[in-house]
Design an enzyme around this catalytic site. Sequence first.
Site, short mmCIF file in Angstrom:
data_model
loop_
_atom_site.label_atom_id
_atom_site.label_comp_id
_atom_site.label_asym_id
_atom_site.label_seq_id
_atom_site.Cartn_x
_atom_site.Cartn_y
_atom_site.Cartn_z
N ASP A 331 31.81 26.98 74.69
CA ASP A 331 31.60 26.73 76.11
C ASP A 331 31.64 25.21 76.23
OD1 ASP A 331 30.55 27.22 78.78
OD2 ASP A 331 28.72 26.32 77.99
N ASP A 525 25.56 27.61 75.69
CA ASP A 525 24.19 27.21 76.02
C ASP A 525 23.47 28.28 76.81
OD1 ASP A 525 25.56 27.03 78.36
OD2 ASP A 525 24.83 25.05 78.91
N ASP A 529 26.68 32.27 80.18
CA ASP A 529 27.50 32.84 79.11
C ASP A 529 26.75 33.75 78.13
OD1 ASP A 529 26.20 30.94 77.63
OD2 ASP A 529 27.90 29.58 77.53
P1 ADP Z 1 31.02 25.69 81.83
O1 ADP Z 1 31.94 26.82 81.62
O2 ADP Z 1 31.72 24.38 81.63
O3 ADP Z 1 29.77 25.76 81.03
P2 ADP Z 1 29.94 26.88 84.29
O4 ADP Z 1 30.60 28.20 84.08
O5 ADP Z 1 28.46 26.84 84.17
O6 ADP Z 1 30.59 25.72 83.40
O7 ADP Z 1 30.34 26.34 85.74
C1 ADP Z 1 31.69 26.25 86.12
C2 ADP Z 1 31.89 25.52 87.38
O8 ADP Z 1 31.24 26.18 88.47
C3 ADP Z 1 31.31 24.11 87.38
O9 ADP Z 1 32.20 23.18 86.86
C4 ADP Z 1 31.05 23.89 88.86
O10 ADP Z 1 32.23 23.49 89.51
C5 ADP Z 1 30.67 25.24 89.37
N1 ADP Z 1 29.22 25.47 89.39
C6 ADP Z 1 28.53 26.34 88.63
N2 ADP Z 1 27.21 26.29 88.92
C7 ADP Z 1 27.07 25.34 89.86
C8 ADP Z 1 25.95 24.79 90.57
N3 ADP Z 1 24.69 25.20 90.36
N4 ADP Z 1 26.19 23.84 91.46
C9 ADP Z 1 27.43 23.41 91.68
N5 ADP Z 1 28.51 23.86 91.06
C10 ADP Z 1 28.35 24.82 90.16
MG MG Z 2 27.83 26.32 80.26
#
Ligand code: ADP
Ligand code: MG
Length: 632
Positions: A331, A525, A529
């Site tokens: 991730d 983390d 996921d």
């Molecule tokens: P990653 O896969 O990099 O761990 P996430 O799946 O947690 O990221 O989030 C993916 C995208 O969704 C972020 O890059 C953001 O654009 C959006 N996002 C997710 N949660 C939030 C939040 N609480 N506030 C704003 N944007 C969010």
């Molecule tokens: Mg993440």
Amino acid sequence: MNKKQKRTLARIVVALVLFAIIYPLPLEDWFGSPMGLYVEFALFLVPYLIAGYDVLLKAARNIGHGQIFDENFLMSVATIGAFALVLFPDSDPHMAEGAAVMLFYQVGELFQSYAVGKSRKSIADMMDIAPDYANVMREGELVQVDPYEVAVGDEIVVKPGERVPLDGVVLDGTSQLDTAALTGESVPRHVEAGAEVISGCVNMTGVLTVRVSKPFGESTVSRILELVENASEKKARTENFITRFARYYTPAVVIIAVLLAIVPPLFFGQSWSDWVQRGLIFLVVSCPCALVISVPLSFFGGIGGASRLGILVKGSNYLEALGDTETVVFDKTGTLTDGTFSVVAVHPEADVDPDLILSIAAHAEAYSDHPIALSVKEAYSGQIDRARIADVEEKGGHGVRATIDERVVLVGNDKLMAEGGVDYHDCSLTGTILHVSLGGEYIGHIVIADVVKEDAAQAIADLHAAGVKRTVMLTGDRKEVAAAVAEQLGIDEYRAQLLPQDKVSEVEKLLAEATGKGKLAFVGDGINDAPVLTRADIGIAMGAMGSDAAIEAADIVLMDDRPTNIAKAIHVARKTMRIVRQNIVFALAVKFLVLILAAVGVANMWLAVFADVGVAVLAILNAMRAMNVKKD
Ligand code: ADP
Ligand code: MG
């Protein structure tokens, strides 16, 4: 050594001394034949019984319970058989050997229980992170109470030299914390007011006042201890194989031993004493103890060794799988990057105050624990007034939707905007873009950037060096950001703009592409996921920063969140598997060799004792190596 072991040792010493006195006596000269033989029989019976009476008792008791083919039974039959050879006066006497087999068997058993106890203890020492008490203020006085009695929100005082008993936040004081027992990190961590402290660390220099943030049962120490205690329940395939193997192997050898003792004399007119003796030697060698004890001990040592590096492995099956890792999927946010975004720019639409954008975003994110949310709140200098917020809905992979001052607010990526029908526009800067809309109207965006962890590139390089064929990064972030991070870290492939459920299906695709026994590990983390952690062959979670759900769902937890520990864990796993294989091959090879020698009449009891006890001792010594891991 515990009391029981000391008593056994005393018995062995007494029996050994008696044995040494009796052995050289010229009994035949004193008493003549066959009287000398009977005297010898009676004399050797004394050290034999002193050393082995408990084995005989256990054998009798286990037969009563229907457990026939255990080692006590094998030893009893073999040694009683050796004494019974007195009935064949034409053969050499074997009483000395009967007594000696029992003696050495007990020496081996003693050593085994000592070794197992010692490795258990050293793991317990390593895991000796459980605090005994917490200091709390009661009526103006500092009193020691059971950590279980401390409630969330209570203030506790941690003095220098004491262990932090519960997770919390420092209210007052500065100090250095020794986190080595938890994370393997030898450099002390500096803490001051506002810092989070986790239970199990040792406070080294200053007095700290800490506000407790989790009850003891949910604090880091309790969780770690629980994980380690449950680890032995999840057995590796190899371990189960050995148990099953022993179940067939022992009766098979016993049957062969009986046939060997009976068939040649009965049908081919061979000498009874000679073939009975060969059968008895078979019995001594047939004990599978070297395997039954050393294999679990090796896994136990490997898990213990890993925990010294701050890597918690929840079962030997995961250690075994980790050794065959071929694909590692990561991730991005919080796993490869440290999850603390910094605001790079705020781009308001015409006539919008930049402060309004930050304030609206911070309010909308008030209830979120996503790394993005935490950073936005950090960047916002004002107070968050929760009374203004209503109807908060966090949409994984999109962002959040909330009502603030009775107006609908969307904070998130382009997917969220498109879904809400907001007329947004892109930004030319590279970074994660947080679009903000207020009452259906686009008011601008915040550009935030996340820095990669300092050891992330090293972690990928180490994995490739360790023979991992494929590294893949999955992220919900924009393609530009994903490409930049993948390039910077040397990751083979990336997939961007994934929703949480897309991550599961990507991992399923990758699982389908894996070859043969190559395993897939997913490192995350736990924010969005946790299902992926469960789906992968091996789920690896970031422990310090990861969510409780992640630690729960994962098979392996990295206590200090350092991705370089993944390659280290693979090395520990491979070393453990190597030791396990060495022990299996060595023990079986020696045993089969002695069995063959016994069948053709070349091996004697002494060799048989070595094949049993000696091999067990060597295998255990080898197993204990699994615990030694290099810290760096
Ligand atoms: P990653 O896969 O990099 O761990 P996430 O799946 O947690 O990221 O989030 C993916 C995208 O969704 C972020 O890059 C953001 O654009 C959006 N996002 C997710 N949660 C939030 C939040 N609480 N506030 C704003 N944007 C969010
Ligand atoms: Mg993440």
